[in-house]
Design a protein around this motif. Sequence first.
Motif, PDB file in Angstrom:
ATOM      1  N   ILE A   1       0.869  -1.174   0.000  1.00 20.94           N
ATOM      2  CA  ILE A   1       0.000   0.000   0.000  1.00 20.94           C
ATOM      3  C   ILE A   1       0.903   1.221   0.000  1.00 20.94           C
ATOM      4  CG2 ILE A   1      -1.650   1.345   1.316  1.00 20.94           C
ATOM      5  CD1 ILE A   1      -1.506  -2.463   1.530  1.00 20.94           C
ATOM      6  N   VAL A   2       0.776   2.076  -1.005  1.00 19.83           N
ATOM      7  CA  VAL A   2       1.660   3.227  -1.182  1.00 19.83           C
ATOM      8  C   VAL A   2       0.822   4.494  -1.155  1.00 19.83           C
ATOM      9  CG1 VAL A   2       3.356   4.352  -2.660  1.00 19.83           C
ATOM     10  CG2 VAL A   2       3.250   1.857  -2.566  1.00 19.83           C
ATOM     11  N   ALA A   3       1.243   5.466  -0.341  1.00 23.42           N
ATOM     12  CA  ALA A   3       0.660   6.814  -0.359  1.00 23.42           C
ATOM     13  C   ALA A   3       1.740   7.765  -0.837  1.00 23.42           C
ATOM     14  CB  ALA A   3       0.170   7.204   1.034  1.00 23.42           C
ATOM     15  N   TRP A   4       1.373   8.729  -1.682  1.00 25.30           N
ATOM     16  CA  TRP A   4       2.371   9.649  -2.237  1.00 25.30           C
ATOM     17  C   TRP A   4       1.761  11.026  -2.460  1.00 25.30           C
ATOM     18  CZ3 TRP A   4      -0.545   6.416  -5.115  1.00 25.30           C
ATOM     19  CH2 TRP A   4      -1.175   6.938  -6.245  1.00 25.30           C
ATOM     20  N   ALA A   5       2.636  12.012  -2.493  1.00 29.93           N
ATOM     21  CA  ALA A   5       2.250  13.391  -2.794  1.00 29.93           C
ATOM     22  C   ALA A   5       3.468  14.113  -3.325  1.00 29.93           C
ATOM     23  CB  ALA A   5       1.695  14.090  -1.560  1.00 29.93           C
ATOM     24  N   LYS A   6       3.245  15.133  -4.125  1.00 37.82           N
ATOM     25  CA  LYS A   6       4.350  15.939  -4.633  1.00 37.82           C
ATOM     26  C   LYS A   6       4.966  16.727  -3.484  1.00 37.82           C
ATOM     27  CE  LYS A   6       2.527  16.489  -9.322  1.00 37.82           C
ATOM     28  NZ  LYS A   6       2.088  17.445 -10.360  1.00 37.82           N
ATOM     29  N   ALA A   7       6.289  16.696  -3.421  1.00 35.24           N
ATOM     30  CA  ALA A   7       6.974  17.409  -2.341  1.00 35.24           C
ATOM     31  C   ALA A   7       6.681  18.897  -2.402  1.00 35.24           C
ATOM     32  CB  ALA A   7       8.480  17.153  -2.424  1.00 35.24           C
ATOM     33  N   ALA A   8       6.515  19.444  -3.616  1.00 35.90           N
ATOM     34  CA  ALA A   8       6.220  20.875  -3.738  1.00 35.90           C
ATOM     35  C   ALA A   8       4.879  21.205  -3.101  1.00 35.90           C
ATOM     36  CB  ALA A   8       6.218  21.274  -5.216  1.00 35.90           C
ATOM     37  N   ASP A   9       3.894  20.322  -3.247  1.00 41.20           N
ATOM     38  CA  ASP A   9       2.586  20.573  -2.638  1.00 41.20           C
ATOM     39  C   ASP A   9       2.671  20.510  -1.117  1.00 41.20           C
ATOM     40  OD1 ASP A   9       1.592  20.802  -5.170  1.00 41.20           O
ATOM     41  OD2 ASP A   9       0.815  18.742  -5.251  1.00 41.20           O
ATOM     42  N   VAL A  10       3.461  19.561  -0.622  1.00 44.65           N
ATOM     43  CA  VAL A  10       3.611  19.450   0.840  1.00 44.65           C
ATOM     44  C   VAL A  10       4.307  20.689   1.396  1.00 44.65           C
ATOM     45  CG1 VAL A  10       4.617  18.094   2.709  1.00 44.65           C
ATOM     46  CG2 VAL A  10       3.641  16.940   0.707  1.00 44.65           C
ATOM     47  N   ASP A  11       5.363  21.145   0.722  1.00 38.24           N
ATOM     48  CA  ASP A  11       6.089  22.325   1.189  1.00 38.24           C
ATOM     49  C   ASP A  11       5.255  23.590   1.040  1.00 38.24           C
ATOM     50  OD1 ASP A  11       8.171  20.660   1.760  1.00 38.24           O
ATOM     51  OD2 ASP A  11       9.251  21.051  -0.125  1.00 38.24           O
ATOM     52  N   ALA A  12       4.358  23.631   0.049  1.00 38.06           N
ATOM     53  CA  ALA A  12       3.525  24.816  -0.126  1.00 38.06           C
ATOM     54  C   ALA A  12       2.646  25.045   1.089  1.00 38.06           C
ATOM     55  CB  ALA A  12       2.671  24.667  -1.384  1.00 38.06           C
ATOM     56  N   ALA A  13       2.156  23.966   1.680  1.00 40.89           N
ATOM     57  CA  ALA A  13       1.348  24.113   2.891  1.00 40.89           C
ATOM     58  C   ALA A  13       2.163  24.720   4.023  1.00 40.89           C
ATOM     59  CB  ALA A  13       0.786  22.749   3.304  1.00 40.89           C
TER      60      ALA A  13
END
Length: 567
Positions: A267-279
């Motif tokens: 089971i893999v969860a992922w997100a763009k690092a840029a989106d995480v840092d934008a928060a």
Amino acid sequence: MRQRVIGGLSSLRRRLRRPLAFYLAALLLVAIIPCFLFSMIVLKRSMDDQERVVTALLKASTGSVTRAVEREVDGMLTTLRVLASSRSLENSDLGAFYRRASSALAGTGMNLLIIDRNYQQLINTRIPFGQPLGRASDPVSVDQAFRSGAPLVSTVFFGRTAKTWVFNVYLPVFSANRQGDYLMTLTRDAVSLQRAIGRDVLSPGWNAAIIDGAGDVVVASDPKIEPGRPFFMSIVPSMRVGVGEAVEAGIRYRTVTEFSVLSGWKIVAWAKAADVDAAARRSYVWLAGGALVFAAIALGISLAIARMMSRGVRLLADDARRLGRGEPVAMRPHMVEEVTIVSAALSEAAEERERAEAEIRFLMREVAHRSKNQLSVIQSMLTQSAASLESRQDFVETFRRRVAGLARSTDLMIANAAQGIDMDELARNQLQPFIPDNCDRFHISGPPVRLDTQVSQTLGMALHELATNATKYGALANASGRVDLAWTLDDETFRLVWRESAADLTPEMRAPGRKGFGTLVLERMLGMSLDARLQRLMHEDGIEWRVEIDSARLNTPAPDGGKGAAG
């Protein structure tokens, strides 16, 4: 020199004496200026904490998805085992078994297949019974299940009958001659696992996918990722379980991976690092702006807060003065919680003072009452001692010992007034002056019993008189006599036994004679005060007293079954 220092401190206090508003404004300024200096540090820590929280939530989310998948697989295996035990299957009645399986699986989204070693389907609940069935769509997993002989979860594949992406759970069933081996199989649409990775279990901006052992997608929260296709991150099949990073097509991703032991899937969860840092960057803007707004608002309302607090303090001062005069003080609710707490404390102190004064008055009445009781007991002791003794010296000595025994009971009563007096402690305290050097001649035993103070005083006098008589006329008057004191307590009765043995008794002592003070204490005080039931037995080698008192008259809790120490 010392006077100069004291004078300087007093002058400094006078110069620093300012209204509360002044100190509030100064406090706000002291808090605001360092806030700007350390905002970057606070921001960094906030970002780190936020990332740790998000990571923990994601690990919990992927873990919950893993558990959900394993529950589904485990439920399918349980269903297979139940169906495999069907009597219709044992009798090779496939028609009856087909009807039973179809009924059991109705509405579950699952279908049952039976596949033999030639990959031929014997039953498929997707197709009416009796119609021709083709070969299994997943021969690789079928071979693997037969070879392993253990339950197996397949990779995702396109079912020819279902016309969609499915996965199977196989349960091998072997016959004695190995010719009738077959696989009990539950097949299920891959899309049925979609609810396990719904958006409600993921943090904003994150997606998740279930990937089979071959690296193909079983189901994903992103509709752009189709089932049966290799996962777009090529390194995921070999990715370590846990938190990590991956770069695909020049884009950096944050990933969280979990492994299901039961199914062999990931089971893999992922997100763009840029989106995480934008928060995090947005958090910085809000933090800085909020600090400025807070500073402006805080400075604007400081005077209002000071006035409100000053009024509350003045009211507390008035309550304190009323408390000092002994007047009632009511609790004052206030917008400032600390003022309310102090007001409640003053109100409680006023009530406690009233209770303390009432308790003192009660204790004074109790002291007077007990003093009268003590005087009545001493008067009775005096009268009986004077009536039963002829020598003035004997009278003085006997009366002194009885008063000393009464004093020992009183000491115990005062020391243990709150929790009652332990029977073992009372007995040893009263009998200690009479216990011979050879402790084997005096034995005390019984469970822990807590006595009311007034009851203990009466029992203490009784024990003192029994020991006095034993010393003068009974078992303790020679060098070989023995005294056994024991008691028991149950839910209804307290029983005490005083037994003397090996005493030198004359015929006159065995015959009924004049009753002494000890006998009167047992028969009159115990009988009249505690409704005690007494039995006096005269044996060849000594006297025995048996006393029974209703346990309710002792004002003592039920026994816990323990034993007192023997002396």
